[in-house]
Design a protein around this motif. Structure first.
Motif, mmCIF file in Angstrom:
data_model
loop_
_atom_site.group_PDB
_atom_site.id
_atom_site.type_symbol
_atom_site.label_atom_id
_atom_site.label_comp_id
_atom_site.label_asym_id
_atom_site.label_seq_id
_atom_site.Cartn_x
_atom_site.Cartn_y
_atom_site.Cartn_z
ATOM 1 N N PHE A 86 0.833 -1.208 0.000
ATOM 2 C CA PHE A 86 0.000 0.000 0.000
ATOM 3 C C PHE A 86 0.867 1.258 0.000
ATOM 4 O O PHE A 86 0.564 2.226 -0.703
ATOM 5 N N ALA A 87 1.942 1.258 0.770
ATOM 6 C CA ALA A 87 2.848 2.409 0.790
ATOM 7 C C ALA A 87 3.435 2.650 -0.596
ATOM 8 O O ALA A 87 3.481 3.786 -1.080
ATOM 9 N N GLN A 88 3.853 1.579 -1.242
ATOM 10 C CA GLN A 88 4.411 1.691 -2.592
ATOM 11 C C GLN A 88 3.360 2.249 -3.561
ATOM 12 O O GLN A 88 3.656 3.142 -4.351
ATOM 13 N N GLN A 89 2.140 1.722 -3.502
ATOM 14 C CA GLN A 89 1.056 2.214 -4.360
ATOM 15 C C GLN A 89 0.813 3.700 -4.118
ATOM 16 O O GLN A 89 0.685 4.472 -5.066
ATOM 17 N N PHE A 90 0.743 4.095 -2.863
ATOM 18 C CA PHE A 90 0.477 5.484 -2.514
ATOM 19 C C PHE A 90 1.566 6.396 -3.071
ATOM 20 O O PHE A 90 1.276 7.407 -3.707
ATOM 21 N N ILE A 91 2.809 6.049 -2.817
ATOM 22 C CA ILE A 91 3.927 6.889 -3.239
ATOM 23 C C ILE A 91 4.010 6.981 -4.766
ATOM 24 O O ILE A 91 4.274 8.045 -5.313
ATOM 25 N N GLU A 92 3.741 5.873 -5.450
ATOM 26 C CA GLU A 92 3.801 5.877 -6.918
ATOM 27 C C GLU A 92 2.652 6.658 -7.548
ATOM 28 O O GLU A 92 2.816 7.239 -8.614
ATOM 29 N N GLU A 113 9.542 -5.103 13.045
ATOM 30 C CA GLU A 113 8.985 -3.766 13.250
ATOM 31 C C GLU A 113 7.468 -3.812 13.356
ATOM 32 O O GLU A 113 6.876 -3.088 14.160
ATOM 33 N N MET A 114 6.824 -4.684 12.588
ATOM 34 C CA MET A 114 5.374 -4.801 12.652
ATOM 35 C C MET A 114 4.938 -5.290 14.034
ATOM 36 O O MET A 114 3.931 -4.835 14.572
ATOM 37 N N LYS A 115 5.694 -6.208 14.631
ATOM 38 C CA LYS A 115 5.402 -6.663 15.995
ATOM 39 C C LYS A 115 5.463 -5.489 16.973
ATOM 40 O O LYS A 115 4.605 -5.339 17.842
ATOM 41 N N ARG A 167 8.292 8.628 16.807
ATOM 42 C CA ARG A 167 6.914 9.027 16.525
ATOM 43 C C ARG A 167 6.662 9.109 15.025
ATOM 44 O O ARG A 167 5.624 8.657 14.527
ATOM 45 N N ASN A 168 7.611 9.645 14.271
ATOM 46 C CA ASN A 168 7.427 9.773 12.821
ATOM 47 C C ASN A 168 7.300 8.401 12.149
ATOM 48 O O ASN A 168 6.491 8.217 11.249
ATOM 49 N N LEU A 173 3.855 4.155 9.673
ATOM 50 C CA LEU A 173 3.270 2.806 9.692
ATOM 51 C C LEU A 173 1.757 2.884 9.862
ATOM 52 O O LEU A 173 1.016 2.147 9.202
ATOM 53 N N LEU A 174 1.303 3.785 10.700
ATOM 54 C CA LEU A 174 -0.135 3.957 10.900
ATOM 55 C C LEU A 174 -0.808 4.427 9.612
ATOM 56 O O LEU A 174 -1.892 3.957 9.255
ATOM 57 N N LYS A 175 -0.159 5.326 8.900
ATOM 58 C CA LYS A 175 -0.708 5.838 7.640
ATOM 59 C C LYS A 175 -0.846 4.734 6.598
ATOM 60 O O LYS A 175 -1.831 4.669 5.869
ATOM 61 N N PHE A 176 0.142 3.865 6.533
ATOM 62 C CA PHE A 176 0.161 2.853 5.479
ATOM 63 C C PHE A 176 -0.303 1.467 5.925
ATOM 64 O O PHE A 176 -0.398 0.565 5.088
#
Length: 125
Positions: free
Chosen positions: A23-29, A50-52, A90-91, A96-99
């Motif tokens: 989803f992040a890749q789709q969004f950025i592209e 990181e997801m954990k 935080r960033n 991660l929350l956004k994507f």
């Protein structure tokens, strides 16, 4: 006898990592107007580990209530909860929350499919 049940299995974690990165890749592209200083420009793919951590922080947020998300990373003695700063910035959490994604928006599963991710979660819980 208590049965040990993993609510979030390795398979589910893998699925969340793949879908979030996708989803992040789709969004950025597809988003042509990302501001020059947007933290979206700093996206790098997430990992199983990181997801954990991300999911763990979300669970802690359900136990430790703050007036707004940014307060979890506050260094103010009134709001300080040090675990958040030590686990991730935080960033990065906000990215991660956004994507964070469970399914590809362009290939949604049939709502009657018993193998959907949500059905597996209901089964585990």
């Amino acid at each position: 006898m208590v049965k040990n049940v993993l609510f979030v299995t390795d398979d589910l974690l893998h699925h969340l990592v793949v879908q979030t990165n996708f989803f992040a890749q789709q969004f950025i592209e597809t988003c042509r107007n990302i501001p020059k200083h947007s933290y979206v420009r700093f996206w790098n793919p997430t990992t199983h580990s990181e997801m954990k951590k991300f999911l763990g922080l979300i669970l802690i947020m359900g136990l430790v209530h703050k007036p707004a998300t940014h307060f979890y990373w506050s260094t103010d003695k009134i709001f300080q909860t040090p675990v958040f700063n030590t686990v991730m910035s935080r960033n990065r959490f906000n990215l991660l929350l956004k994507f964070f994604h469970i399914n590809d928006n362009q290939n949604l599963p049939n709502p009657n499919d018993p193998n959907r991710v949500i059905e597996k979660l209901f089964e585990n819980f």
